[in-house]
Scaffold this active site. Structure first.
Site, PDB file in Angstrom:
ATOM      1  N   GLU A 170     -37.499  28.985  -5.429  1.00 40.95           N
ATOM      2  CA  GLU A 170     -36.086  28.636  -5.523  1.00 40.95           C
ATOM      3  C   GLU A 170     -35.588  28.194  -4.147  1.00 40.95           C
ATOM      4  OE1 GLU A 170     -32.684  30.328  -8.304  1.00 40.95           O
ATOM      5  OE2 GLU A 170     -33.020  31.648  -6.587  1.00 40.95           O
ATOM      6  N   GLN A 171     -35.617  26.895  -3.942  1.00 38.43           N
ATOM      7  CA  GLN A 171     -35.176  26.308  -2.675  1.00 38.43           C
ATOM      8  C   GLN A 171     -34.045  25.323  -2.966  1.00 38.43           C
ATOM      9  OE1 GLN A 171     -36.869  23.709   1.121  1.00 38.43           O
ATOM     10  NE2 GLN A 171     -38.202  24.111  -0.595  1.00 38.43           N
TER      11      GLN A 171
END
Length: 555
Positions: A395-396
């Protein structure tokens, strides 16, 4: 002269592994997107010269979820075809790249229109990547993909041939025996198969030689679907392995299409490298033939899509219309009888409004964009929620667009009050977790807001961050951030309000944002992006707001 010619590349910037199909007078090209979400880019054209992005079909979790995928995994070499009133999209979601194994599940989805709706995916196999679907003259369908052999250790020997198996539409599964129909040539690394039927012959087009400067398009044929397949008299229909002067390099991985008038065109991947002959940031750059003092060529634009006119000759084989095995210019003749369409207008500034994300931008891996950004939370702005660290594979919060020219300028205006040194946001020039330059706003230990330049320079697999120069103290209020790239040189700058731009930090090496950098060609497969990012590694989701994003090519 050029008014009757198509100018290459037709899809500039990271757009590799093209698959082309025609429906009436409409042409569509699907290209690989690897870890970028949504998956697969599909462009449309009526004249083969001017293309518009019309779809990224893999936009739902039930079609694609790449959380956890390593860099340069994800969507490899989709195949787009049209038959039975449907578009058929076959694709791989690669889950592992390094080591002896490739975990490569293959799927198919269909749609009545190029914009959808796309059906739930059907799992096919995982025996190898680069799947394509062949619609045989008798109406049967066959999946074709390369076969991966993890037992082998010699160069290219893990590429064990091209396999074919029938696909049952009624049962939605592969059925019957698997046939290895082609083992490839001595160029090895045989992949990217496409099958065609013409004048009683089955033609098998493959890519060989890897994704670097030895890349090639190989053609073989057989009167029987299952072979044996004889190889083209030239072996390779297209390659620049022996043509270091050619304006397009790394040519390979191709597909063909016929026009309504019966002409044939080949789309293929390529790159336009720049040649680095000096130290990072102080490079002397040449685009001509690499000389004796060359250190290496690098391709920040990634692998792009080009097109060549080809022709079937009396011997029943396909050749480049201009002759030889490589393109000698950036131009190829337009199709006969097709009026050139107007080129798509480009705008420098992208504004943000409630609704869908502007089409130039993508994000990484996640099928849950609402956790990463919002266009509704602060109307007129793009809000990016600070998530996990740069290069995180789950999750970036990074939204970026492709670099499409060797010289460009990008800028944005950001509203951001970082909480502490663990929250930072700004303008990022990105290739992967081990190759990026990031101009970010953060909070120093004394409570001041400051600018920092953070980079990773290719020390795979660690991606250790290094910092350039001293922190630059910032006044309160919005700040504008800018990146200017002149081939190998990247310079960041900043300003507040309508003040003058101030450079920050040294000139950086822009060529690290390429697959020849880091672990080198054959191990990385994407291209350079530039965009906006926010991180909060303390886990509080602290957000940054962006008013607009400018991208301007500089020739």
């Amino acid at each position: 002269m050029t008014e009757n010619m198509i100018t290459n590349p037709i899809l500039p910037g990271f757009n590799p592994d093209p698959s082309i199909c025609r429906v009436g007078e409409d042409y569509y090209i699907a290209t690989s997107t690897f870890e970028w979400y949504p998956g697969v880019q599909i462009h449309h054209s009526r004249d083969l010269a001017n293309w518009t992005l019309v779809s990224r079909p893999l936009a739902r979790a039930d079609l694609l979820d790449m959380r956890g995928n390593p860099d340069s995994c994800g969507i490899w070499a989709p195949c787009l075809t049209y038959a039975d009133g449907l578009f058929w999209l076959v694709y791989t979601d690669v889950k592992r790249l390094s080591g002896s194994f490739k975990d490569a599940p293959n799927y198919v989805t269909t749609a009545p229109s190029i914009t959808g709706p796309w059906s739930e995916r059907v799992y096919l196999n995982s025996s190898g990547f680069d799947p394509s679907l062949f619609h045989a003259p008798d109406g049967r369908k066959y999946l074709v993909n390369m076969l991966w052999d993890h037992r082998q250790t010699g160069h290219g020997d893990q590429f064990a041939g091209i396999v074919l198996q029938e696909y049952s539409v009624a049962e939605k599964r592969l059925t019957g025996p698997v046939h290895n129909i082609f083992k490839g040539t001595d160029r090895k690394l045989t992949e990217a198969p496409h099958l065609y039927f013409r004048d009683g012959w089955y033609y098998l087009m493959t890519a060989e030689g890897g994704t670097g400067y030895d890349h090639a398009v190989t053609l073989a044929r057989s009167p029987d679907l299952l072979g044996p397949y004889e190889v083209h008299p030239q072996k390779h229909v297209l390659t620049t392995a022996f043509a270091p002067d050619a304006p397009l390099q790394r040519c390979g991985h191709a597909d063909i299409v016929d026009t309504p008038a019966g002409e044939t065109y080949m789309v293929h991947l390529c790159s336009r490298p720049i040649t680095v002959t000096g130290s990072a940031g102080q490079s002397e750059i040449r685009r001509d033939l690499p000389g004796s003092n060359v250190l290496q060529r690098r391709s920040p634009l990634g692998r792009e899509t080009a097109i060549q006119k080809v022709e079937w000759r009396d011997d029943g084989w396909l050749y480049l219309a201009e002759g030889g095995q490589h393109p000698t210019s950036l131009h190829t003749p337009r199709p006969a009888g097709i009026v050139a369409a107007a080129a798509e207008e480009t705008t420098v500034r992208t504004s943000f409004a409630p609704g869908p994300l502007p089409s130039a931008f993508q994000w990484l891996r996640s099928p849950e964009p609402d956790r990463l950004f919002s266009l509704d939370a602060s109307p007129g702005q793009l809000r990016i929620y600070g998530r996990q660290s740069p290069g995180n594979m789950f999750e970036q919060a990074l939204l970026a667009r492709r670099q499409t020219a060797h010289r460009y300028r990008a800028a944005t205006r950001m509203h951001y009050e970082p909480r502490d040194f663990q929250s930072f946001a700004g303008l990022i020039c990105w290739y992967n977790q081990c190759q990026y330059h990031f101009l970010s706003v953060t909070r120093e230990d004394d409570g001041s807001r400051a600018l920092r330049i953070m980079s990773t320079l290719g020390d795979f697999p660690f991606g250790k961050a290094v910092f350039s120069g001293e922190p630059e103290k910032l006044p309160d209020g919005p700040v504008e951030l800018r990146a200017e790239v002149d081939e190998a040189a990247l310079q960041f700058s900043w300003r507040v309000s309508d003040g003058a731009w101030q450079t920050i930090g040294p000139v950086l090496d822009a060529t690290i944002l390429s697959d020849e950098a880091g672990v080198g060609e054959g191990n990385n497969f994407t291209g350079a992006f530039v965009g906006m990012a926010a991180y909060d590694i303390g886990g509080q989701g602290h957000a940054a707001d962006f008013d607009w994003f400018d991208y301007e090519t500089l020739g």
